[in-house]
Design a protein around this motif. Structure first.
Motif, PDB file in Angstrom:
ATOM      1  N   VAL A  19     -15.560 -19.506  14.411  1.00  6.62           N
ATOM      2  CA  VAL A  19     -15.946 -19.269  15.803  1.00  6.62           C
ATOM      3  C   VAL A  19     -16.316 -17.797  15.944  1.00  6.62           C
ATOM      4  O   VAL A  19     -15.566 -16.918  15.511  1.00  6.62           O
ATOM      5  N   LYS A  20     -17.453 -17.552  16.551  1.00  7.46           N
ATOM      6  CA  LYS A  20     -17.878 -16.176  16.809  1.00  7.46           C
ATOM      7  C   LYS A  20     -17.255 -15.710  18.117  1.00  7.46           C
ATOM      8  O   LYS A  20     -17.594 -16.202  19.188  1.00  7.46           O
ATOM      9  N   LYS A  21     -16.307 -14.761  18.028  1.00  9.92           N
ATOM     10  CA  LYS A  21     -15.621 -14.262  19.222  1.00  9.92           C
ATOM     11  C   LYS A  21     -16.472 -13.250  19.971  1.00  9.92           C
ATOM     12  O   LYS A  21     -16.460 -13.204  21.188  1.00  9.92           O
ATOM     13  N   ASP A  22     -17.165 -12.413  19.247  1.00  8.19           N
ATOM     14  CA  ASP A  22     -18.084 -11.443  19.830  1.00  8.19           C
ATOM     15  C   ASP A  22     -19.080 -11.040  18.745  1.00  8.19           C
ATOM     16  O   ASP A  22     -19.099 -11.638  17.679  1.00  8.19           O
ATOM     17  N   GLN A  25     -17.044 -10.046  15.497  1.00  7.81           N
ATOM     18  CA  GLN A  25     -15.864 -10.753  15.004  1.00  7.81           C
ATOM     19  C   GLN A  25     -16.089 -12.261  14.928  1.00  7.81           C
ATOM     20  O   GLN A  25     -16.480 -12.890  15.906  1.00  7.81           O
ATOM     21  N   ILE A  26     -15.813 -12.805  13.751  1.00 12.89           N
ATOM     22  CA  ILE A  26     -15.814 -14.244  13.531  1.00 12.89           C
ATOM     23  C   ILE A  26     -14.408 -14.614  13.072  1.00 12.89           C
ATOM     24  O   ILE A  26     -13.858 -13.972  12.178  1.00 12.89           O
ATOM     25  N   ILE A  27     -13.824 -15.634  13.688  1.00 13.51           N
ATOM     26  CA  ILE A  27     -12.481 -16.055  13.291  1.00 13.51           C
ATOM     27  C   ILE A  27     -12.537 -17.440  12.673  1.00 13.51           C
ATOM     28  O   ILE A  27     -13.425 -18.239  12.970  1.00 13.51           O
ATOM     29  N   ILE A  29     -10.625 -21.101  12.009  1.00 17.15           N
ATOM     30  CA  ILE A  29      -9.668 -21.968  12.697  1.00 17.15           C
ATOM     31  C   ILE A  29      -9.482 -23.231  11.879  1.00 17.15           C
ATOM     32  O   ILE A  29     -10.434 -23.786  11.345  1.00 17.15           O
ATOM     33  N   ARG A  61      -3.438 -25.884  16.244  1.00 13.25           N
ATOM     34  CA  ARG A  61      -4.537 -24.976  15.915  1.00 13.25           C
ATOM     35  C   ARG A  61      -3.962 -23.773  15.177  1.00 13.25           C
ATOM     36  O   ARG A  61      -3.019 -23.151  15.634  1.00 13.25           O
ATOM     37  N   LEU A  63      -4.847 -20.096  13.657  1.00 12.75           N
ATOM     38  CA  LEU A  63      -5.817 -19.012  13.695  1.00 12.75           C
ATOM     39  C   LEU A  63      -5.516 -17.931  12.660  1.00 12.75           C
ATOM     40  O   LEU A  63      -6.400 -17.193  12.281  1.00 12.75           O
TER      41      LEU A  63
END
Length: 79
Positions: A19-22, A25-27, A29, A61, A63
């Motif tokens: 998931v692209k947070k901004d 930053q990609i996290i 999951i 979930r 993270l």
């Protein structure tokens, strides 16, 4: 609940995704979702020291990269 069963269940009901947070930053999951069997997810969460969330369905979930690495190692050993 054996680790082999957990792996089979995860292969059917689990997902790894990014998931692209901004813009910087990609996290990663890992998630397991169930509609009705909260007790199954509670057992899995206990094995993995995680928490079950209720959002119309029940889900676990992950993270944290440490937890995701643990799941990957579990798959490599028991599958």
């Amino acid at each position: 609940m054996s680790k082999q069963w957990l792996i089979g269940f995860t292969e059917a009901k689990g997902s790894f995704y990014l998931v692209k947070k901004d813009s910087k930053q990609i996290i990663q999951i890992f998630e397991i979702i169930q509609k009705h069997d909260k007790i199954v997810l509670e057992a899995i969460a206990k094995i993995l020291s995680m928490k079950v969330y209720n959002k119309k369905t029940y889900l676990i979930r992950f993270l944290k990269i440490f937890t995701i690495k643990y799941i990957i190692v579990l798959f490599l050993i028991y599958s």
